[in-house]
Design a protein around this motif. Structure first.
Motif, PDB file in Angstrom:
ATOM      1  N   PRO A 195      31.906 -27.947  17.278  1.00 57.09           N
ATOM      2  CA  PRO A 195      32.888 -27.554  16.267  1.00 57.09           C
ATOM      3  C   PRO A 195      33.433 -26.151  16.531  1.00 57.09           C
ATOM      4  O   PRO A 195      32.692 -25.242  16.897  1.00 57.09           O
ATOM      5  CB  PRO A 195      32.076 -27.596  14.961  1.00 57.09           C
ATOM      6  CG  PRO A 195      30.935 -28.497  15.252  1.00 57.09           C
ATOM      7  CD  PRO A 195      30.606 -28.284  16.689  1.00 57.09           C
ATOM      8  N   GLN A 196      34.721 -25.998  16.350  1.00 58.72           N
ATOM      9  CA  GLN A 196      35.360 -24.699  16.549  1.00 58.72           C
ATOM     10  C   GLN A 196      34.895 -23.711  15.487  1.00 58.72           C
ATOM     11  O   GLN A 196      34.600 -24.089  14.352  1.00 58.72           O
ATOM     12  CB  GLN A 196      36.880 -24.867  16.523  1.00 58.72           C
ATOM     13  CG  GLN A 196      37.383 -25.578  15.293  1.00 58.72           C
ATOM     14  CD  GLN A 196      38.770 -26.159  15.449  1.00 58.72           C
ATOM     15  OE1 GLN A 196      39.549 -26.129  14.519  1.00 58.72           O
ATOM     16  NE2 GLN A 196      39.084 -26.695  16.618  1.00 58.72           N
ATOM     17  N   VAL A 197      34.836 -22.449  15.879  1.00 56.08           N
ATOM     18  CA  VAL A 197      34.330 -21.411  14.979  1.00 56.08           C
ATOM     19  C   VAL A 197      35.240 -21.235  13.766  1.00 56.08           C
ATOM     20  O   VAL A 197      34.828 -20.715  12.729  1.00 56.08           O
ATOM     21  CB  VAL A 197      34.155 -20.080  15.750  1.00 56.08           C
ATOM     22  CG1 VAL A 197      33.622 -18.976  14.832  1.00 56.08           C
ATOM     23  CG2 VAL A 197      33.213 -20.270  16.922  1.00 56.08           C
ATOM     24  N   SER A 198      36.477 -21.678  13.873  1.00 54.18           N
ATOM     25  CA  SER A 198      37.411 -21.508  12.755  1.00 54.18           C
ATOM     26  C   SER A 198      37.109 -22.439  11.595  1.00 54.18           C
ATOM     27  O   SER A 198      37.658 -22.269  10.507  1.00 54.18           O
ATOM     28  CB  SER A 198      38.850 -21.748  13.231  1.00 54.18           C
ATOM     29  OG  SER A 198      38.978 -23.058  13.761  1.00 54.18           O
ATOM     30  N   ASN A 199      36.240 -23.436  11.805  1.00 54.31           N
ATOM     31  CA  ASN A 199      35.890 -24.284  10.659  1.00 54.31           C
ATOM     32  C   ASN A 199      34.501 -23.943  10.154  1.00 54.31           C
ATOM     33  O   ASN A 199      33.730 -23.238  10.807  1.00 54.31           O
ATOM     34  CB  ASN A 199      36.074 -25.775  10.968  1.00 54.31           C
ATOM     35  CG  ASN A 199      35.010 -26.346  11.882  1.00 54.31           C
ATOM     36  OD1 ASN A 199      33.857 -25.946  11.846  1.00 54.31           O
ATOM     37  ND2 ASN A 199      35.402 -27.303  12.717  1.00 54.31           N
ATOM     38  N   GLY A 202      31.363 -24.915  12.329  1.00 50.89           N
ATOM     39  CA  GLY A 202      31.317 -24.078  13.523  1.00 50.89           C
ATOM     40  C   GLY A 202      30.854 -22.663  13.197  1.00 50.89           C
ATOM     41  O   GLY A 202      30.091 -22.053  13.965  1.00 50.89           O
ATOM     42  N   LEU A 203      31.281 -22.151  12.062  1.00 48.65           N
ATOM     43  CA  LEU A 203      30.870 -20.812  11.647  1.00 48.65           C
ATOM     44  C   LEU A 203      29.372 -20.769  11.349  1.00 48.65           C
ATOM     45  O   LEU A 203      28.688 -19.791  11.681  1.00 48.65           O
ATOM     46  CB  LEU A 203      31.671 -20.392  10.414  1.00 48.65           C
ATOM     47  CG  LEU A 203      31.438 -18.971   9.890  1.00 48.65           C
ATOM     48  CD1 LEU A 203      31.774 -17.942  10.964  1.00 48.65           C
ATOM     49  CD2 LEU A 203      32.273 -18.723   8.637  1.00 48.65           C
ATOM     50  N   MET A 204      28.844 -21.813  10.748  1.00 50.06           N
ATOM     51  CA  MET A 204      27.411 -21.864  10.463  1.00 50.06           C
ATOM     52  C   MET A 204      26.594 -21.888  11.755  1.00 50.06           C
ATOM     53  O   MET A 204      25.555 -21.225  11.875  1.00 50.06           O
ATOM     54  CB  MET A 204      27.090 -23.097   9.610  1.00 50.06           C
ATOM     55  CG  MET A 204      27.670 -23.039   8.204  1.00 50.06           C
ATOM     56  SD  MET A 204      27.477 -24.606   7.280  1.00 50.06           S
ATOM     57  CE  MET A 204      25.698 -24.600   7.018  1.00 50.06           C
ATOM     58  N   ILE A 205      27.069 -22.642  12.746  1.00 52.61           N
ATOM     59  CA  ILE A 205      26.378 -22.672  14.040  1.00 52.61           C
ATOM     60  C   ILE A 205      26.465 -21.304  14.702  1.00 52.61           C
ATOM     61  O   ILE A 205      25.469 -20.793  15.252  1.00 52.61           O
ATOM     62  CB  ILE A 205      26.982 -23.763  14.941  1.00 52.61           C
ATOM     63  CG1 ILE A 205      26.741 -25.148  14.336  1.00 52.61           C
ATOM     64  CG2 ILE A 205      26.387 -23.683  16.347  1.00 52.61           C
ATOM     65  CD1 ILE A 205      27.431 -26.284  15.080  1.00 52.61           C
ATOM     66  N   ALA A 206      27.650 -20.690  14.641  1.00 56.03           N
ATOM     67  CA  ALA A 206      27.826 -19.361  15.239  1.00 56.03           C
ATOM     68  C   ALA A 206      26.905 -18.345  14.595  1.00 56.03           C
ATOM     69  O   ALA A 206      26.335 -17.468  15.274  1.00 56.03           O
ATOM     70  CB  ALA A 206      29.283 -18.922  15.110  1.00 56.03           C
ATOM     71  N   HIS A 214      22.610 -14.178  20.208  1.00 57.28           N
ATOM     72  CA  HIS A 214      23.469 -14.835  21.192  1.00 57.28           C
ATOM     73  C   HIS A 214      24.832 -15.161  20.566  1.00 57.28           C
ATOM     74  O   HIS A 214      25.019 -15.075  19.353  1.00 57.28           O
ATOM     75  CB  HIS A 214      22.805 -16.102  21.716  1.00 57.28           C
ATOM     76  CG  HIS A 214      21.477 -15.861  22.371  1.00 57.28           C
ATOM     77  ND1 HIS A 214      21.347 -15.289  23.610  1.00 57.28           N
ATOM     78  CD2 HIS A 214      20.213 -16.088  21.915  1.00 57.28           C
ATOM     79  CE1 HIS A 214      20.068 -15.183  23.920  1.00 57.28           C
ATOM     80  NE2 HIS A 214      19.350 -15.662  22.905  1.00 57.28           N
ATOM     81  N   VAL A 215      25.760 -15.532  21.449  1.00 62.01           N
ATOM     82  CA  VAL A 215      27.122 -15.834  21.005  1.00 62.01           C
ATOM     83  C   VAL A 215      27.403 -17.319  21.201  1.00 62.01           C
ATOM     84  O   VAL A 215      27.157 -17.874  22.281  1.00 62.01           O
ATOM     85  CB  VAL A 215      28.161 -15.003  21.788  1.00 62.01           C
ATOM     86  CG1 VAL A 215      29.582 -15.402  21.376  1.00 62.01           C
ATOM     87  CG2 VAL A 215      27.933 -13.521  21.553  1.00 62.01           C
ATOM     88  N   TYR A 216      27.889 -17.945  20.146  1.00 63.72           N
ATOM     89  CA  TYR A 216      28.281 -19.359  20.210  1.00 63.72           C
ATOM     90  C   TYR A 216      29.706 -19.435  20.728  1.00 63.72           C
ATOM     91  O   TYR A 216      30.647 -18.933  20.108  1.00 63.72           O
ATOM     92  CB  TYR A 216      28.179 -19.976  18.821  1.00 63.72           C
ATOM     93  CG  TYR A 216      28.734 -21.382  18.691  1.00 63.72           C
ATOM     94  CD1 TYR A 216      28.120 -22.452  19.332  1.00 63.72           C
ATOM     95  CD2 TYR A 216      29.862 -21.645  17.908  1.00 63.72           C
ATOM     96  CE1 TYR A 216      28.608 -23.752  19.198  1.00 63.72           C
ATOM     97  CE2 TYR A 216      30.356 -22.927  17.765  1.00 63.72           C
ATOM     98  CZ  TYR A 216      29.725 -23.978  18.414  1.00 63.72           C
ATOM     99  OH  TYR A 216      30.208 -25.251  18.282  1.00 63.72           O
ATOM    100  N   SER A 217      29.868 -20.061  21.899  1.00 63.80           N
ATOM    101  CA  SER A 217      31.189 -20.139  22.501  1.00 63.80           C
ATOM    102  C   SER A 217      31.343 -21.465  23.232  1.00 63.80           C
ATOM    103  O   SER A 217      31.161 -21.551  24.452  1.00 63.80           O
ATOM    104  CB  SER A 217      31.398 -18.968  23.481  1.00 63.80           C
ATOM    105  OG  SER A 217      32.691 -19.015  24.049  1.00 63.80           O
ATOM    106  N   PRO A 218      31.643 -22.539  22.496  1.00 65.91           N
ATOM    107  CA  PRO A 218      31.758 -23.862  23.135  1.00 65.91           C
ATOM    108  C   PRO A 218      32.912 -23.916  24.133  1.00 65.91           C
ATOM    109  O   PRO A 218      33.999 -23.384  23.872  1.00 65.91           O
ATOM    110  CB  PRO A 218      31.989 -24.806  21.961  1.00 65.91           C
ATOM    111  CG  PRO A 218      32.551 -23.946  20.869  1.00 65.91           C
ATOM    112  CD  PRO A 218      31.926 -22.599  21.052  1.00 65.91           C
ATOM    113  N   ALA A 219      32.661 -24.547  25.275  1.00 66.11           N
ATOM    114  CA  ALA A 219      33.705 -24.703  26.286  1.00 66.11           C
ATOM    115  C   ALA A 219      34.766 -25.695  25.817  1.00 66.11           C
ATOM    116  O   ALA A 219      35.943 -25.578  26.165  1.00 66.11           O
ATOM    117  CB  ALA A 219      33.092 -25.170  27.599  1.00 66.11           C
TER     118      ALA A 219
END
Length: 308
Positions: A195-199, A202-206, A214-219
């Protein structure tokens, strides 16, 4: 000039040929029936019955009048039947809104089961992003929304139905598959789909990555978790998603592993505060909750049996 109750009394007297029989059939007193017949005759200006050997024989005019009234009785019976169906919750309409994860993982089975049990209830399902799903309930265009990780809106009531754990979905031959639990550190440098960080999810995972340093940065970014699961199923990368979405795409060659630190997403039903939730909608929410809990139990039991 005549109301439906008067016509009903007239029909009963025609059927039973006595005011006593009609009174028993209608749960009235015999004098009340007699008085009603006399009143109708006075209003109409012609007799409705002839007395023959203590029996009341309807006149031609009475029979014509009742023939004309038949559609009224049929309509009355139909309205009463519809009211009874409504009272029992057998007819009606349910408008459902949902995010894509639940539209794929749970709702098809719930809707199919409900439609079989209540075939006269019309059901519609609309799939949207989280903001849109909540908006249609708020605007009265949907009766209930099923969502994951909702946020507060003043016009909506939320009912928590389950807690969905975040899990890692990966190929069975991936090094991650040998771990009991996958951490953010284990995922650094990996091709992540998620999930993208904008949702919100995704923010919860980040946030969970950030808490571990660490930094969450999905390819590959997706809006919905079920889309991320399908990308991994096609042989590309690994993902962090909810356990139901992972289970939906699970097949030989893929495995699910726990995620640490523990992260969960609330699965909720959202309804409008501005109106009372119908019995049909309430019943469907209950069916949905039962289906979700059964699937979660199955998913977790399967995870415990996983020999790999």
């Amino acid at each position: 000039m005549l109301n439906l109750r008067q016509l009903e009394i007239l029909r009963a007297v025609v059927q039973y040929r006595t005011t006593v029989g009609a009174a028993e059939r209608l749960g009235m007193s015999q004098p009340s029936v007699s008085n009603t017949i006399r009143h109708i005759e006075t209003v109409l200006g012609f007799p409705l019955f002839e007395r023959v050997s203590n029996r009341l024989v309807p006149t031609e005019e009475a029979l014509i009048l009742l023939e004309e009234a038949d559609p009224l009785f049929l309509l009355r019976d139909a309205v009463n039947q519809r009211a009874a169906d409504l009272r029992r919750g057998q007819i009606g309409r349910i408008r459902i809104a949902s995010t894509a994860e639940l539209s794929e993982a749970v709702l098809p089975g719930v809707i199919a089961g409900y439609a079989r049990a209540y075939p006269k209830v019309q059901i519609s399902l609309e799939t949207r992003p989280l903001d849109g799903v909540l908006q249609v309930v708020e605007n009265g265009l949907a009766d209930v929304a099923f969502v994951i990780a909702a946020y507060e809106r003043q016009a909506l009531d939320y009912e928590t139905l389950a807690e969905l754990r975040a899990v890692c979905l990966c190929p069975a031959d991936d090094p991650l598959a040998r771990l009991e639990a996958v951490t953010p550190r284990d995922l650094i440098g990996r091709q992540m789909v998620g999930p993208q960080v904008s949702n919100r999810i995704g923010l919860m995972i980040a946030d969970s990555f950030r808490a571990s340093g660490h930094v969450y940065s999905p390819a590959i970014e997706t809006r919905f978790m079920n889309a991320a699961a399908r990308v991994v199923r096609e042989g590309c990368g690994v993902t962090l998603i909810d356990e139901l979405s992972a289970h939906t795409v699970l097949r030989p060659g893929l495995v699910v592993r726990a995620y640490e630190p523990a992260l969960s997403f609330e699965l909720t039903a959202a309804t409008s505060r501005a109106k009372t939730t119908s019995r049909q909608t309430r019943r469907l929410i209950t069916a949905f909750a039962e289906k979700v809990r059964a699937q979660i139990a199955e998913v977790r039991a399967e995870a415990r049996r996983d020999p790999s």
